[in-house]
Scaffold this motif. Structure first.
Motif: not given
Length: 262
Positions: A235-239, A242-258
């Protein structure tokens, strides 16, 4: 420690006074990956022609990347427009870091991704010389405001906030240019038979699935401080880091598997 398969970074702009090297150094110290792709504008040769700004943190970033490559991490460097002189060294090794003009990566889910910096799409995005000149100068102003705004926030105990990205997201002309760029990158990937594309260049982090193509822009380390990660499950995720790591966006497995839309 965050362990993953792959890290995608671009637009670090080492040598530029706006480079957020301290955040990047912390990110690299807190992550481990099998492969790191450096997708251009890693060193800002344009900025260094005007004034060299190279504090200790930027030196430590280079040393840590070289150390990771020496210890077995595969590190690939695909130069951009601000470090285009490095394109003359395609196929060469700097330490254990290999220089390529572009690349491809297959995720753990079998998705084939085209890797490039993205400056080749400028002609398709540009609104003309005057607009390009105006856009460049306005962005320089945004970076100046961003720099001082966050100095004040740090003094008052606030966290890093990308003022430049916030303003860009509310300017119709900027959003239109970002949309053109996205479409140009998606079209390039589709023509090449890829499942997706990873790029940088426009300093606008984004992770989306459009028309069956995975579009990933890993952002920059000038104002957004973002990186794209492929986790062990593919799976892919955009982080944002800065002072605190945050996940901005993630592609769930289902769209990637389709199956990809034809």
């Amino acid at each position: 420690m965050l362990n993953c398969n792959t890290i995608f970074l671009s637009d670090i702009h080492l040598g530029c006074k706006d480079c957020q090297a301290e955040y990047l150094l912390h990110f690299l110290q807190q992550t481990e990956a099998n492969t790191i792709y450096l997708l251009g504008d890693i060193v800002d040769l344009w900025a260094m022609q005007r004034q060299v700004h190279w504090p200790q943190a930027q030196n430590q970033v280079v040393q840590l990347l070289l150390q990771k490559a020496e210890q077995g991490t595969k590190v690939v460097y695909i130069p951009g427009n601000h470090d285009e002189a490095m394109r003359l060294y395609r196929g060469k090794l700097f330490g254990n870091i290999k220089v390529q003009l572009r690349g491809e990566h297959t995720t753990a889910l079998g998705k084939k991704l085209l890797l490039l910096h993205g400056d080749e799409f400028d002609k398709e995005v540009s609104f003309g010389p005057l607009q390009s000149w105006l856009g460049d100068n306005l962005y320089d102003l945004l970076l100046f405001l961003n720099r001082w705004y966050n100095r004040v926030r740090r003094v008052t105990g606030g966290r890093y906030f990308s003022l430049a990205a916030y303003i860009k997201s509310r300017v119709p002309g900027a959003l239109k240019a970002i949309g053109r760029y996205r479409q140009a990158a998606i079209k390039k990937a589709k023509r090449g038979g890829y499942d997706g594309v990873v790029c940088g260049h426009i300093h606008h982090p984004e992770l989306t699935l459009e028309d069956g193509i995975i579009y990933c822009n890993d952002g920059d380390w000038i104002d957004s401080c973002t990186a794209l990660l492929e986790h062990s499950d593919g799976s892919l995720a955009l982080y944002h880091w800065a002072e605190q790591a945050e996940c901005l966006a993630a592609l769930p497995l289902q769209p990637l598997l389709s199956k990809k839309v034809a």
